[in-house]
Design a protein around this motif. Sequence first.
Motif, PDB file in Angstrom:
ATOM      1  N   ASP A 109       0.815  -1.217   0.000  1.00  0.00           N
ATOM      2  CA  ASP A 109       0.000   0.000   0.000  1.00  0.00           C
ATOM      3  C   ASP A 109       0.851   1.270   0.000  1.00  0.00           C
ATOM      4  OD1 ASP A 109      -2.238  -1.656   0.134  1.00  0.00           O
ATOM      5  OD2 ASP A 109      -2.423  -1.475   2.315  1.00  0.00           O
ATOM      6  N   LEU A 110       2.017   1.215   0.657  1.00  0.00           N
ATOM      7  CA  LEU A 110       2.870   2.399   0.801  1.00  0.00           C
ATOM      8  C   LEU A 110       3.846   2.603  -0.355  1.00  0.00           C
ATOM      9  CD1 LEU A 110       3.759   2.034   4.589  1.00  0.00           C
ATOM     10  CD2 LEU A 110       2.165   3.672   3.577  1.00  0.00           C
ATOM     11  N   LEU A 111       4.122   1.560  -1.124  1.00  0.00           N
ATOM     12  CA  LEU A 111       5.147   1.663  -2.158  1.00  0.00           C
ATOM     13  C   LEU A 111       4.878   2.745  -3.209  1.00  0.00           C
ATOM     14  CD1 LEU A 111       6.146  -2.063  -2.730  1.00  0.00           C
ATOM     15  CD2 LEU A 111       7.519  -0.252  -1.676  1.00  0.00           C
ATOM     16  N   PRO A 112       3.641   2.929  -3.689  1.00  0.00           N
ATOM     17  CA  PRO A 112       3.447   4.000  -4.679  1.00  0.00           C
ATOM     18  C   PRO A 112       3.827   5.384  -4.151  1.00  0.00           C
ATOM     19  CG  PRO A 112       1.592   2.496  -4.737  1.00  0.00           C
ATOM     20  CD  PRO A 112       2.431   2.120  -3.532  1.00  0.00           C
ATOM     21  N   TRP A 119       1.436   2.304  -9.033  1.00  0.00           N
ATOM     22  CA  TRP A 119       0.775   1.164  -8.405  1.00  0.00           C
ATOM     23  C   TRP A 119       1.813   0.204  -7.832  1.00  0.00           C
ATOM     24  CZ3 TRP A 119       2.406  -3.353 -10.498  1.00  0.00           C
ATOM     25  CH2 TRP A 119       2.868  -3.338 -11.817  1.00  0.00           C
ATOM     26  N   ALA A 120       1.311  -0.712  -7.004  1.00  0.00           N
ATOM     27  CA  ALA A 120       2.142  -1.785  -6.457  1.00  0.00           C
ATOM     28  C   ALA A 120       1.275  -3.019  -6.294  1.00  0.00           C
ATOM     29  CB  ALA A 120       2.753  -1.378  -5.114  1.00  0.00           C
ATOM     30  N   ALA A 121       1.901  -4.187  -6.325  1.00  0.00           N
ATOM     31  CA  ALA A 121       1.160  -5.442  -6.186  1.00  0.00           C
ATOM     32  C   ALA A 121       2.052  -6.512  -5.574  1.00  0.00           C
ATOM     33  CB  ALA A 121       0.642  -5.913  -7.545  1.00  0.00           C
ATOM     34  N   ARG A 122       1.404  -7.446  -4.873  1.00  0.00           N
ATOM     35  CA  ARG A 122       2.090  -8.635  -4.345  1.00  0.00           C
ATOM     36  C   ARG A 122       1.586  -9.829  -5.144  1.00  0.00           C
ATOM     37  NH1 ARG A 122       1.122 -12.358   0.121  1.00  0.00           N
ATOM     38  NH2 ARG A 122      -0.710 -11.153   0.751  1.00  0.00           N
ATOM     39  N   LEU A 123       2.511 -10.630  -5.656  1.00  0.00           N
ATOM     40  CA  LEU A 123       2.156 -11.762  -6.501  1.00  0.00           C
ATOM     41  C   LEU A 123       2.698 -13.057  -5.928  1.00  0.00           C
ATOM     42  CD1 LEU A 123       2.709  -9.182  -8.515  1.00  0.00           C
ATOM     43  CD2 LEU A 123       2.603 -10.913 -10.281  1.00  0.00           C
ATOM     44  N   LEU A 124       1.912 -14.107  -6.067  1.00  0.00           N
ATOM     45  CA  LEU A 124       2.361 -15.465  -5.791  1.00  0.00           C
ATOM     46  C   LEU A 124       2.566 -16.173  -7.126  1.00  0.00           C
ATOM     47  CD1 LEU A 124      -0.010 -16.520  -2.858  1.00  0.00           C
ATOM     48  CD2 LEU A 124       2.317 -15.622  -2.713  1.00  0.00           C
ATOM     49  N   ARG A 125       3.589 -17.009  -7.189  1.00  0.00           N
ATOM     50  CA  ARG A 125       3.882 -17.712  -8.439  1.00  0.00           C
ATOM     51  C   ARG A 125       2.678 -18.537  -8.908  1.00  0.00           C
ATOM     52  NH1 ARG A 125       8.789 -18.864 -10.617  1.00  0.00           N
ATOM     53  NH2 ARG A 125       9.860 -18.433  -8.647  1.00  0.00           N
ATOM     54  N   ALA A 126       1.984 -19.180  -7.964  1.00  0.00           N
ATOM     55  CA  ALA A 126       0.903 -20.093  -8.322  1.00  0.00           C
ATOM     56  C   ALA A 126      -0.409 -19.395  -8.655  1.00  0.00           C
ATOM     57  CB  ALA A 126       0.676 -21.102  -7.195  1.00  0.00           C
ATOM     58  N   SER A 127      -0.674 -18.257  -8.002  1.00  0.00           N
ATOM     59  CA  SER A 127      -2.014 -17.659  -8.148  1.00  0.00           C
ATOM     60  C   SER A 127      -2.028 -16.221  -8.632  1.00  0.00           C
ATOM     61  CB  SER A 127      -2.767 -17.761  -6.817  1.00  0.00           C
ATOM     62  OG  SER A 127      -1.999 -17.219  -5.764  1.00  0.00           O
ATOM     63  N   GLY A 128      -0.890 -15.632  -8.909  1.00  0.00           N
ATOM     64  CA  GLY A 128      -0.863 -14.272  -9.429  1.00  0.00           C
ATOM     65  C   GLY A 128      -1.059 -13.217  -8.357  1.00  0.00           C
ATOM     66  N   VAL A 129      -1.764 -12.139  -8.697  1.00  0.00           N
ATOM     67  CA  VAL A 129      -1.932 -10.994  -7.795  1.00  0.00           C
ATOM     68  C   VAL A 129      -2.805 -11.386  -6.604  1.00  0.00           C
ATOM     69  CG1 VAL A 129      -2.820  -8.648  -7.583  1.00  0.00           C
ATOM     70  CG2 VAL A 129      -1.666  -9.346  -9.691  1.00  0.00           C
ATOM     71  N   VAL A 130      -2.267 -11.172  -5.395  1.00  0.00           N
ATOM     72  CA  VAL A 130      -3.036 -11.465  -4.176  1.00  0.00           C
ATOM     73  C   VAL A 130      -3.340 -10.204  -3.365  1.00  0.00           C
ATOM     74  CG1 VAL A 130      -2.301 -13.862  -3.968  1.00  0.00           C
ATOM     75  CG2 VAL A 130      -0.904 -12.056  -2.921  1.00  0.00           C
ATOM     76  N   HIS A 131      -2.607  -9.125  -3.611  1.00  0.00           N
ATOM     77  CA  HIS A 131      -2.890  -7.849  -2.960  1.00  0.00           C
ATOM     78  C   HIS A 131      -2.303  -6.758  -3.841  1.00  0.00           C
ATOM     79  CE1 HIS A 131      -3.824  -5.088   0.335  1.00  0.00           C
ATOM     80  NE2 HIS A 131      -2.678  -4.494   0.054  1.00  0.00           N
ATOM     81  N   ALA A 132      -3.063  -5.685  -4.065  1.00  0.00           N
ATOM     82  CA  ALA A 132      -2.579  -4.630  -4.956  1.00  0.00           C
ATOM     83  C   ALA A 132      -3.252  -3.315  -4.628  1.00  0.00           C
ATOM     84  CB  ALA A 132      -2.855  -5.005  -6.417  1.00  0.00           C
ATOM     85  N   THR A 133      -2.605  -2.228  -5.043  1.00  0.00           N
ATOM     86  CA  THR A 133      -3.224  -0.914  -4.926  1.00  0.00           C
ATOM     87  C   THR A 133      -4.227  -0.745  -6.071  1.00  0.00           C
ATOM     88  OG1 THR A 133      -1.428   0.106  -6.184  1.00  0.00           O
ATOM     89  CG2 THR A 133      -1.211   0.078  -3.771  1.00  0.00           C
ATOM     90  N   GLU A 134      -5.043   0.268  -5.966  1.00  0.00           N
ATOM     91  CA  GLU A 134      -6.185   0.432  -6.862  1.00  0.00           C
ATOM     92  C   GLU A 134      -5.815   0.479  -8.340  1.00  0.00           C
ATOM     93  OE1 GLU A 134      -9.566   3.802  -7.576  1.00  0.00           O
ATOM     94  OE2 GLU A 134      -9.030   3.345  -5.505  1.00  0.00           O
TER      95      GLU A 134
END
Length: 201
Positions: A109-112, A119-134
């Motif tokens: 949330d703070l990275l942008p 924007w910023a996002a957290r990704l898992l290899r298996a499932s893709g985006v799991v948390h991201a800014t708007e």
Amino acid sequence: MPFLLRVELPDVPGSLGRVASAIGEAGGDIEAIEIVEKRHDDQTAVDDVLLEVAPGVMPDSIVSACHALDGVRVVWISRYAAGGNLFLDLEAVEELTGNPATAVDRMVDLLPITFRADWAARLLRASGVVHATEAAPSALAFPDIDRAARVATDDDNVHCAARLGDDEIVMIGRRGGPEFLDSELARLGHLAGLAASIARP
């Protein structure tokens, strides 16, 4: 409205003062300055300048005033609506330690704000985006990286990413630039490592 100016200038005494004077004469009021990178090989520095522009003043006039100075180059200028101040890395770390269980998502949330990115996002290899800014894209490819690195795109946007674990990364992006500097990659790697450590039970 606030604008963020990224400027490359000679790393010599008085250089920043000349830039500040030129900005003031062109109708800009400097709110904050952050040194982004010092390049010792060619004696230059890259600074981010947060400024307010007087009514009726076009940002182009500030760019022109800076370019009129020897050795000064504006890398990028854009509107900056992220709260009107520069959010330093240490302030981000302080936010993360407040609640270790949510440290990684809070970092996203703070990275942008911290990196003046879109924007910023957290990704898992298996499932893709799991948390991201708007403003983050809903689908992002998981890059194969060993450390914080720039990520190639097929358009004029710029991305970089850092590992949070073997199968987890954080990614940030800017629409149209500027390119992420080596110093920004190092900062992202450190913040990702700290967030992962804070969140680890």
